[in-house]
Write a protein that holds these residues in place. Structure first.
Motif, PDB file in Angstrom:
ATOM      1  N   GLY A  19      36.196  69.118 116.435  1.00 33.16           N
ATOM      2  CA  GLY A  19      36.336  70.545 116.675  1.00 33.16           C
ATOM      3  C   GLY A  19      37.169  71.209 115.586  1.00 33.16           C
ATOM      4  O   GLY A  19      37.968  70.554 114.914  1.00 33.16           O
ATOM      5  N   PHE A  20      36.971  72.510 115.437  1.00 32.36           N
ATOM      6  CA  PHE A  20      37.704  73.319 114.466  1.00 32.36           C
ATOM      7  C   PHE A  20      38.187  74.592 115.133  1.00 32.36           C
ATOM      8  O   PHE A  20      37.488  75.170 115.959  1.00 32.36           O
ATOM      9  N   THR A  44      36.014  79.325 116.415  1.00 32.39           N
ATOM     10  CA  THR A  44      36.089  77.935 116.841  1.00 32.39           C
ATOM     11  C   THR A  44      34.687  77.353 116.801  1.00 32.39           C
ATOM     12  O   THR A  44      33.704  78.057 117.036  1.00 32.39           O
ATOM     13  N   SER A  45      34.602  76.089 116.428  1.00 30.81           N
ATOM     14  CA  SER A  45      33.315  75.399 116.458  1.00 30.81           C
ATOM     15  C   SER A  45      33.530  73.965 116.926  1.00 30.81           C
ATOM     16  O   SER A  45      34.594  73.384 116.702  1.00 30.81           O
ATOM     17  N   HIS A  46      32.511  73.439 117.578  1.00 24.70           N
ATOM     18  CA  HIS A  46      32.598  72.104 118.178  1.00 24.70           C
ATOM     19  C   HIS A  46      31.266  71.400 117.970  1.00 24.70           C
ATOM     20  O   HIS A  46      30.216  72.012 118.046  1.00 24.70           O
ATOM     21  N   GLY A  47      31.346  70.111 117.705  1.00 27.95           N
ATOM     22  CA  GLY A  47      30.134  69.340 117.482  1.00 27.95           C
ATOM     23  C   GLY A  47      30.452  67.883 117.251  1.00 27.95           C
ATOM     24  O   GLY A  47      31.403  67.349 117.822  1.00 27.95           O
ATOM     25  N   VAL A  48      29.658  67.254 116.405  1.00 30.05           N
ATOM     26  CA  VAL A  48      29.845  65.833 116.119  1.00 30.05           C
ATOM     27  C   VAL A  48      29.899  65.613 114.616  1.00 30.05           C
ATOM     28  O   VAL A  48      29.315  66.355 113.834  1.00 30.05           O
ATOM     29  N   GLU A  49      30.634  64.575 114.253  1.00 31.62           N
ATOM     30  CA  GLU A  49      30.632  64.104 112.877  1.00 31.62           C
ATOM     31  C   GLU A  49      29.642  62.947 112.852  1.00 31.62           C
ATOM     32  O   GLU A  49      29.885  61.897 113.449  1.00 31.62           O
ATOM     33  N   VAL A  56      28.096  68.615 112.197  1.00 30.47           N
ATOM     34  CA  VAL A  56      27.121  69.592 112.681  1.00 30.47           C
ATOM     35  C   VAL A  56      27.552  70.014 114.076  1.00 30.47           C
ATOM     36  O   VAL A  56      27.986  69.196 114.873  1.00 30.47           O
ATOM     37  N   GLY A  57      27.453  71.307 114.329  1.00 29.99           N
ATOM     38  CA  GLY A  57      27.878  71.809 115.629  1.00 29.99           C
ATOM     39  C   GLY A  57      27.553  73.278 115.772  1.00 29.99           C
ATOM     40  O   GLY A  57      26.720  73.830 115.061  1.00 29.99           O
ATOM     41  N   GLY A  58      28.257  73.912 116.678  1.00 33.09           N
ATOM     42  CA  GLY A  58      28.062  75.326 116.939  1.00 33.09           C
ATOM     43  C   GLY A  58      29.356  75.956 117.385  1.00 33.09           C
ATOM     44  O   GLY A  58      30.300  75.264 117.775  1.00 33.09           O
ATOM     45  N   GLY A  59      29.414  77.287 117.317  1.00 33.88           N
ATOM     46  CA  GLY A  59      30.652  77.943 117.701  1.00 33.88           C
ATOM     47  C   GLY A  59      30.521  79.439 117.834  1.00 33.88           C
ATOM     48  O   GLY A  59      29.416  79.985 117.906  1.00 33.88           O
ATOM     49  N   ILE A  60      31.672  80.091 117.847  1.00 36.55           N
ATOM     50  CA  ILE A  60      31.755  81.539 117.987  1.00 36.55           C
ATOM     51  C   ILE A  60      32.779  82.078 116.997  1.00 36.55           C
ATOM     52  O   ILE A  60      33.797  81.441 116.740  1.00 36.55           O
TER      53      ILE A  60
END
Length: 179
Positions: A19-20, A44-49, A56-60
């Motif tokens: 996460g970021f 913020t973005s969350h996903g997988v390494e 790769v992930g998604g966020g707002i």
């Protein structure tokens, strides 16, 4: 289907959650109708390494900015105004030297959202380049320079072509953490 095969193929390596969280500050770039202003935001973005370095992930992304609309003449500006926008995006980010303490990275966010100047839905595009400081294997600090585009259909009567888009641009410095 290709994505599922890729994730399955990389599952033997350590696919793990990442996460970021970022704060940003910069400038709202002047356009045909609006002058420059201040841009402040949080994302913020969350996903997988998928493997060391590829996230790769998604966020707002949520932003607040100021701008000035033109007055009666093209050289006269009315009082400053403010607006907000947000975007929901898919993100890809690659760290070049992930195993090192300091690692440069590039990233790209693409999605859609709402831009508050024209008060309409929009396309969102935001590339960035920066550096990661890895404090532990799972936690670190990030700093980057990013560009953001919010683009939707124009609502101004004096646009000479049907379908002309109304684009809003911003450049900002982003500071954050990854976990």
């Amino acid at each position: 289907m290709i994505a599922a095969a890729f994730i399955t193929a990389t599952s033997a390596s350590a696919v793990r959650y990442k996460g970021f969280g970022e704060l940003n500050g910069g400038t709202f770039i002047p356009s045909k109708y609006y002058s420059a202003g201040v841009l402040l935001g949080i994302s913020t973005s969350h996903g997988v390494e998928l493997f060391d370095g590829l996230f790769v992930g998604g966020g707002i992304d949520i932003n607040y900015f100021t701008f000035t609309e033109p007055g009666e003449s093209s050289y006269d500006f009315d009082e400053s105004d403010y607006a907000g926008n947000f975007a929901i995006f898919a993100e890809g980010r690659y760290n070049f030297l992930r195993t090192r303490k300091v690692s440069p990275f590039i990233g790209l966010r693409i999605g859609g959202g709402y831009e508050g100047v024209e008060e309409q839905g929009c396309f969102y595009f935001s590339p960035a380049a920066g550096v990661t400081i890895n404090l532990t294997k799972k936690f670190g600090l990030d700093a980057s320079l990013g560009y953001s585009l919010w683009s939707g259909p124009s609502i101004h009567d004096d646009d000479y072509r049907y379908g002309h888009s109304s684009s809003f641009n911003g450049v900002s410095v982003r500071f954050g953490v990854h976990f």
